[in-house]
Scaffold this active site. Structure first.
Site, short mmCIF file in Angstrom:
data_model
loop_
_atom_site.label_atom_id
_atom_site.label_comp_id
_atom_site.label_asym_id
_atom_site.label_seq_id
_atom_site.Cartn_x
_atom_site.Cartn_y
_atom_site.Cartn_z
N ASN A 13 29.39 61.91 1.27
CA ASN A 13 29.04 60.55 1.66
C ASN A 13 29.38 59.67 0.46
OD1 ASN A 13 25.91 59.35 3.20
ND2 ASN A 13 28.00 58.79 3.61
N ASN A 65 26.57 48.80 4.71
CA ASN A 65 27.48 49.73 5.36
C ASN A 65 28.91 49.22 5.25
OD1 ASN A 65 25.91 51.93 6.33
ND2 ASN A 65 25.07 50.62 7.93
N CYS A 74 19.33 54.25 2.32
CA CYS A 74 20.41 55.24 2.36
C CYS A 74 20.07 56.36 1.39
CB CYS A 74 21.75 54.60 2.00
SG CYS A 74 23.12 55.76 1.95
N GLY A 75 19.79 57.56 1.91
CA GLY A 75 19.36 58.66 1.08
C GLY A 75 20.42 59.14 0.10
N ASN A 173 21.32 55.88 14.07
CA ASN A 173 22.16 56.98 13.61
C ASN A 173 21.92 58.18 14.52
OD1 ASN A 173 23.14 55.74 10.99
ND2 ASN A 173 20.92 55.64 10.70
N GLU A 191 27.16 57.70 12.07
CA GLU A 191 26.40 56.65 11.38
C GLU A 191 26.74 55.26 11.90
OE1 GLU A 191 25.26 56.50 7.31
OE2 GLU A 191 26.20 58.43 6.89
N ARG A 192 25.70 54.52 12.24
CA ARG A 192 25.87 53.11 12.60
C ARG A 192 26.38 52.35 11.38
NH1 ARG A 192 19.97 50.16 11.92
NH2 ARG A 192 19.59 51.03 9.87
N CYS A 201 24.61 62.75 5.87
CA CYS A 201 23.70 61.61 5.90
C CYS A 201 22.35 62.09 5.39
CB CYS A 201 23.59 61.05 7.32
SG CYS A 201 22.36 59.73 7.48
N GLY A 202 21.89 61.55 4.28
CA GLY A 202 20.66 62.01 3.64
C GLY A 202 19.42 61.79 4.48
#
Length: 269
Positions: A13, A65, A74-75, A173, A191-192, A201-202
């Site tokens: 990511n 984004n 956002c992880g 998401n 992911e949106r 995605c975290g």
């Protein structure tokens, strides 16, 4: 004008990090960020992270984004920001940061392994349906359990769900999850804001792990209290741990995985 940037990736990511603690970006942010994230005509990334001054923590993370719109927690991006803190001269092992959902902390475990703490989750806010689960781990997630994750057309099927009328305005998401063993899952995420599948995605693997426990796919908690999950994504492995308290809350939610600095440079804007 020259814009200095740093490129990082957390389990595939990838993010452009901009340090704006001492200066502002004097242009239209959505258009600029869309251009920077473009993989053909810009730097290329899933998103943009702005590092800002903050009176309550070491720094504030503002996340956008690749569509140029400000987004939620956002992880993987936060894990990259914790690694970036070394370049900011922050030498603490435990680093506090504030995001749109509140104050978190991150820990640099070794050279490439970064752990962050996520916000508590009220169990009554987790919506479990026969075929899917909805929950928010800093960002909203739709979790769908499947039998053969490799055969899923994530972009096609994820887009169908993400643009359903009930989710269209704010977006969601979409995580496709295959349970491959006790406390082990494979996760692929649409992911949106990026509007396609990302390599990981975290907050998505965190949501998927908690949903798996709530659905009864895992038979026990470690010591009857701690949940520990290993999640495999296209970009690598992530570890998720948490406590379930009195069937009311998930607390001490931690996300751990690798982070890598890719390069730094400047771009004329």
């Amino acid at each position: 004008m020259k814009l200095n940037f740093f490129k990082y990736q957390g389990t595939g990511n990838d993010f452009i990090i901009l340090d704006i603690r001492k200066k502002k970006i004097p242009v239209c942010i959505p258009a600029l960020f869309t251009k920077l994230c473009n993989r053909n005509f810009g730097i290329g990334a899933d998103g943009i992270i702005l590092i800002k001054n903050d009176s309550q923590s070491n720094f504030y993370i503002k996340y956008y984004n690749s569509d140029g719109k400000e987004s939620t927690m956002c992880g993987n991006g936060a894990r990259c920001a914790i690694s970036f803190a070394k370049k900011l001269g922050i030498k603490k092992n435990k680093i506090y940061f504030r995001a749109i959902d509140g104050i978190h902390y991150g820990i640099i475990k070794d050279k490439n392994l970064i752990c962050i703490n996520l916000m508590d989750i009220e169990i009554n806010m987790i919506k479990i349906y026969p075929k899917y689960t909805i929950l928010n781990t800093g960002s909203p997630h739709y979790v769908l359990f499947v039998e053969n994750i490799q055969k899923i057309d994530v972009n096609k099927e994820g887009r169908k769900i993400r643009f359903q009328k009930s989710y269209e305005e704010d977006g969601v998401n979409v995580n496709f999850v295959e349970v491959i063993g006790n406390n082990m899952i494979k996760v692929r995420t649409y992911e949106r804001g990026v509007e396609k599948e990302t390599l990981s995605c975290g907050t998505g693997v965190t949501a998927s792990s908690i949903a798996a426990y709530e659905k009864g796919f895992f038979s026990y908690y470690y010591n009857n209290v701690y949940g520990k999950v290993l999640a495999y994504t296209l970009g690598g492995k992530l570890w998720i741990s948490f406590k379930k308290i009195h069937d009311k809350y998930y607390k001490e939610i931690n996300l751990t995985g690798s982070v890598k600095f890719i390069f730094e440079g400047y771009i004329n804007i």
